[in-house]
Design an enzyme around this catalytic site. Structure first.
Site, mmCIF file in Angstrom:
data_model
loop_
_atom_site.group_PDB
_atom_site.id
_atom_site.type_symbol
_atom_site.label_atom_id
_atom_site.label_comp_id
_atom_site.label_asym_id
_atom_site.label_seq_id
_atom_site.Cartn_x
_atom_site.Cartn_y
_atom_site.Cartn_z
ATOM 1 N N ILE A 113 0.852 -1.677 -0.168
ATOM 2 C CA ILE A 113 -0.144 -0.370 -0.338
ATOM 3 C C ILE A 113 0.392 1.548 0.190
ATOM 4 O O ILE A 113 1.617 1.361 0.465
ATOM 5 C CB ILE A 113 -0.544 -0.707 0.931
ATOM 6 C CG1 ILE A 113 -1.914 1.301 1.376
ATOM 7 C CG2 ILE A 113 -0.493 0.060 2.645
ATOM 8 C CD1 ILE A 113 -2.962 0.843 2.093
ATOM 9 N N CYS A 114 0.210 2.255 -0.137
ATOM 10 C CA CYS A 114 1.255 3.979 -1.039
ATOM 11 C C CYS A 114 2.329 3.570 -1.057
ATOM 12 O O CYS A 114 2.811 2.671 -2.377
ATOM 13 C CB CYS A 114 0.811 4.349 1.287
ATOM 14 S SG CYS A 114 1.336 6.009 0.850
ATOM 15 N N ALA A 115 3.817 3.873 -0.078
ATOM 16 C CA ALA A 115 4.361 4.165 -0.632
ATOM 17 C C ALA A 115 4.998 2.736 -1.118
ATOM 18 O O ALA A 115 6.028 2.616 -1.642
ATOM 19 C CB ALA A 115 6.183 4.983 0.013
ATOM 20 N N THR A 172 4.678 0.553 -2.950
ATOM 21 C CA THR A 172 3.915 0.322 -4.205
ATOM 22 C C THR A 172 4.511 0.409 -5.196
ATOM 23 O O THR A 172 5.356 0.352 -6.213
ATOM 24 C CB THR A 172 2.517 0.497 -4.596
ATOM 25 O OG1 THR A 172 2.635 1.904 -4.853
ATOM 26 C CG2 THR A 172 1.436 0.164 -3.885
ATOM 27 N N ALA A 184 -3.531 -1.174 -2.956
ATOM 28 C CA ALA A 184 -3.279 0.208 -3.293
ATOM 29 C C ALA A 184 -2.946 1.398 -2.872
ATOM 30 O O ALA A 184 -2.198 2.023 -2.479
ATOM 31 C CB ALA A 184 -3.968 -0.326 -1.585
#
Length: 192
Positions: free
Chosen positions: A101-103, A105, A154
């Site tokens: 999720i977030c960074a 990714t 995400a």
């Protein structure tokens, strides 16, 4: 034997991004959550929560992982978690489920893991800027959360959607119960 969900913790990890999924998985008798950090020593989340992991990275066996969860945090953008590179690639190549999720990714983008699976991130331009070696633009989906093959991704404001995707992939509850859970936490609606 319980399936093992490994969650990587590091200084500055985004604690809220895993806060919806961990209690539900922890309540299940089918799964065991294993928290690990680089050295097994306590870490402090972005929110200031001090956590002592169960084990160190050196103690993690990729063969024991059923799901690897990578929460966000600026450490990914700074390249501070690169000691996980080969390990994460191995987990991916073994077909084990990875959720980022977030960074986090962008980390998967840097490793080339997102090149051939549908995925999302905070934004396509963000992903291209933070992970210059990323070449999966044709598989980018502008969505809160995406699940494809053995990868769940995400954006940073989709912790509830992230949890839902994970619950569905690991069959934590019946699909109708996952939808009820989602409606409760996302929209404040409970239905019997």
């Amino acid at each position: 034997m319980n399936k093992k969900v490994h969650i990587f913790l590091f200084d500055g990890f985004s604690d809220w991004e895993i806060s919806y999924l961990t209690p539900e998985i922890n309540k299940s008798e089918k799964f065991e959550i294993v928290y690990f950090s680089k050295d097994g020593k306590p870490v402090v989340s972005m929110g200031g929560l001090k956590i002592t992991p169960d084990i160190s990275f050196a103690e993690v066996d990729a063969n024991d992982i059923d799901l690897l969860i990578l929460p966000g945090g600026v450490a990914w953008e700074k390249g501070e978690n690169n000691e996980l590179n080969q390990f994460t690639k191995n987990v991916f190549e073994k077909g084990k489920l990875i959720a980022a999720i977030c960074a986090a990714t962008s980390y998967l983008g840097q490793l080339g893991i997102l090149d051939k699976v549908k995925h999302t991130s905070n934004d396509l331009n963000y992903l291209k800027a933070v992970a210059p070696q990323y070449s999966g633009e044709s598989n980018y989906v502008n969505s809160s959360a995406v699940s494809d093959k053995n990868i769940i991704t995400a954006n940073g404001i989709a912790s509830i959607e992230f949890a839902k995707e994970i619950f569905e992939r690991i069959c934590l509850f019946e699909k109708s119960d996952i939808e009820k859970w989602f409606q409760l936490f996302k929209n404040g609606i409970w239905s019997e």
